[in-house]
Design a protein around this motif. Sequence first.
Motif, mmCIF file in Angstrom:
data_model
loop_
_atom_site.group_PDB
_atom_site.id
_atom_site.type_symbol
_atom_site.label_atom_id
_atom_site.label_comp_id
_atom_site.label_asym_id
_atom_site.label_seq_id
_atom_site.Cartn_x
_atom_site.Cartn_y
_atom_site.Cartn_z
ATOM 1 N N TYR A 16 -7.847 -1.752 -6.092
ATOM 2 C CA TYR A 16 -6.368 -1.522 -6.467
ATOM 3 C C TYR A 16 -5.691 -1.502 -7.126
ATOM 4 O O TYR A 16 -4.843 -0.736 -7.232
ATOM 5 C CB TYR A 16 -5.813 -1.775 -4.158
ATOM 6 C CG TYR A 16 -4.866 -1.349 -4.030
ATOM 7 C CD1 TYR A 16 -4.411 0.391 -3.943
ATOM 8 C CD2 TYR A 16 -3.244 -1.751 -4.292
ATOM 9 C CE1 TYR A 16 -3.565 0.710 -3.129
ATOM 10 C CE2 TYR A 16 -2.155 -0.935 -3.775
ATOM 11 C CZ TYR A 16 -2.512 0.035 -3.379
ATOM 12 O OH TYR A 16 -0.896 0.850 -2.810
ATOM 13 N N LEU B 147 -1.023 -9.055 -0.765
ATOM 14 C CA LEU B 147 -2.234 -7.946 -0.009
ATOM 15 C C LEU B 147 -2.916 -9.729 0.136
ATOM 16 O O LEU B 147 -3.441 -10.583 -0.995
ATOM 17 C CB LEU B 147 -2.871 -6.999 -0.791
ATOM 18 C CG LEU B 147 -2.158 -5.954 -1.555
ATOM 19 C CD1 LEU B 147 -3.064 -4.611 -2.622
ATOM 20 C CD2 LEU B 147 -2.613 -5.040 -0.320
ATOM 21 N N LEU C 161 -7.244 -0.832 2.870
ATOM 22 C CA LEU C 161 -6.112 -1.939 3.144
ATOM 23 C C LEU C 161 -5.444 -1.609 4.454
ATOM 24 O O LEU C 161 -4.915 -2.977 5.315
ATOM 25 C CB LEU C 161 -5.839 -1.707 2.179
ATOM 26 C CG LEU C 161 -6.245 -2.452 -0.061
ATOM 27 C CD1 LEU C 161 -5.669 -1.958 -0.097
ATOM 28 C CD2 LEU C 161 -6.706 -3.663 0.422
ATOM 29 N N GLN D 296 2.327 4.634 6.220
ATOM 30 C CA GLN D 296 1.510 5.321 5.336
ATOM 31 C C GLN D 296 1.631 6.464 4.827
ATOM 32 O O GLN D 296 2.459 7.332 3.551
ATOM 33 C CB GLN D 296 -0.126 4.778 5.059
ATOM 34 C CG GLN D 296 -0.348 5.083 3.966
ATOM 35 C CD GLN D 296 -1.841 4.810 3.478
ATOM 36 O OE1 GLN D 296 -2.298 5.691 4.890
ATOM 37 N NE2 GLN D 296 -2.649 5.903 3.071
ATOM 38 N N SER E 124 -6.337 2.214 -0.065
ATOM 39 C CA SER E 124 -5.094 2.612 0.621
ATOM 40 C C SER E 124 -5.038 2.793 2.397
ATOM 41 O O SER E 124 -4.784 1.763 2.769
ATOM 42 C CB SER E 124 -4.122 3.836 0.483
ATOM 43 O OG SER E 124 -5.156 4.621 0.529
ATOM 44 N N VAL F 89 0.951 -0.570 0.181
ATOM 45 C CA VAL F 89 0.219 -0.096 0.182
ATOM 46 C C VAL F 89 1.213 0.980 0.228
ATOM 47 O O VAL F 89 0.428 2.184 -0.639
ATOM 48 C CB VAL F 89 -0.923 -0.195 1.639
ATOM 49 C CG1 VAL F 89 -1.836 0.999 1.389
ATOM 50 C CG2 VAL F 89 -2.033 -1.166 1.165
#
Length: 480
Positions: free
Chosen positions: A97, A204, A141, A158, A138, A34
Motif C-alpha cells: 500500500y 497503519l 486494510l 472509505q 484498501s 486508507v
Amino acid sequence: MNATVLATRLLTERARPRGIAGWRHAHWLAVGTVCLGAFLGQLTAGITALVLPALGQHFRTDYAAVEWVALAYLLVLVALLAPVGRLSDLVGRKTVYLGGFAVFALASLGAGCAGGLGVLVACRAVQAVGGAMMQANSVALVARGVPGHAMRRALGIQAAAQGLGLALGPSLGGLLVEHASWRWVFWINVPIGLFGILAGWFLLPRTRAEPWAPRSGGGDGRFDLPGLLLLTGATTALLLALSTASGLPLPGWAAAGLLLLAVLLALGLVRQERRTARPILAPGLVNTPGVRPGLAVALIGYLLLFCPLVLGPVLLTEAGVPVLRAGLVITLLPAGFAVAATVGGALLPRGWSDVTRCRFGAAVAGAGLLLFALLPVGVAWAAAPLLVAGYGLGLLLPANNALVMRAIPAECSAVGGGMVNMARSLGTALGTAVPVLGVHLAGAASGGRTVLLALAAVAVLAVALVRPAGRAGRPGPPVL
C-alpha cells in the motif's frame, strides 16, 4: 549492502509507535489513512476526464489519441488489481500500500512533466500500477484493521472518501485547467502521495510480523504468471471493446472480435486457475457462499453510480441547462452517496442486517433512477432523484463490501479486496460506455431515458442477488 539485504529491509513492515498502537481508537487513524488513498484514486479519475480536451489542444491531436490517457490507466488498473492482491497477501499489505503511494506520486510527477503524448500515456500506465497497489489493499486494510462491529461503518467512511473525491474531481479539474495548466492536474497528486506515505508509515498496523523473503525452488512460492497473462489479455480485450461505445475509433468487426477474444481468454483463465497451486483469482474464494453474488452486486453498484454521472450532464445540457449548473446538480449523486455511506445508516432501524441494508439501498437507488427517467428533465426535477439514488448506493455498497470481506479468510483478504475493486472498476467502465452507447443509438433524450429505465431494472436485479456471507474470515487482533 547487497540487493537481497536491501530488498528484505524494504519489504519488512515497521510497527506503529507504541503510543499510537496502544490507543483504543487507533484503528480509526488507519481508516483515515486508507481513505486518503481512496480519495486520491477517485479525485484522479474525475480530474482526468476534464483534462482530455486541453491535452488535445496542447499536443495538437484528436480526441481518439488523447483518450488513451484515460484508457491506459483503466486497462492497467483492472488487469493488476487481483494479481497485486495476491502479491500483497504474500509480501504484506502495508508494504504494498505504501509502495503504491510512492509509485503513484512519482508517475504523477512524470506525467506533469511529459513533453509528448506517448510519454504521458506511459506515465499514466505506471500511475495505474501505483493505483492498483493502493486499491487492491484498501478494502483489506480496513476490513482486517478494525473490530468486527465497526467494519461496516469503516467501509462506509472509505466509500464516502471515494464519493468526496468523485464529487470534487470535476470542479477541481476545471479550476486547474482554466486558471493554471493541465500539468497541475497530475502534479497535485505528488504532495498528497507524500503525505499518504508518512501517514501510512506511522498509522497503519503492520500486516506481517516477520520479514518477507522469496522462496526458492518450492512450488508454493511461484507466482501464477500464465494466470496473470490470461487475466491481462481478457480484461484488456473486454475494456477495449467497451471503449468503442465511448468513442474509441474501432470498426464493428474489431469490437466483436475483441469480445470473442475476451470470452476465450476468460475460459482459459478459469481452467488455469483451477489447476495451479497459487491461483491469482482463487476460485475457492469466488465459490465461497456470498462472494460471487457480492462481486456481482459491487459491479452493479458502480454501474448504477457512474451511468448517471456520464448521462446526467448530457440530458441536462440537451434540455438547455448551463454546463456549470448541470455539473453542480450532478454532484448531488456522489454527495448523497458520501452522506449515506457515513451517517445514512442512522436513519435505518438498528436491527437491520447488512443483507437488509443492501436490499433496501438497491431498491432506493432504483427508485431514484426511475424517477430521473420519468420526470421532466431540468434542474428542479433532477436534483431530488439524483440525491435519492446516491443515498441508496451509499447504503448498498459499504454493506455489500462488508458481506464479501466477512466471507473471505483473513490470509486472503487482499486478494478478496482486489477482486472487489476489480468488480468496481469493471462497473465503472460499463457505467461510462453504456450511456454513450444509448445516446449514440437513440439520441440524447430517448436513449438517455431508455438507459435510466434499464438501470432501474438492474437495481431490482441487485436486490435479488444479495446473499448472506459465507464462512467468517475475521482474524484476531491486528499485528502492531
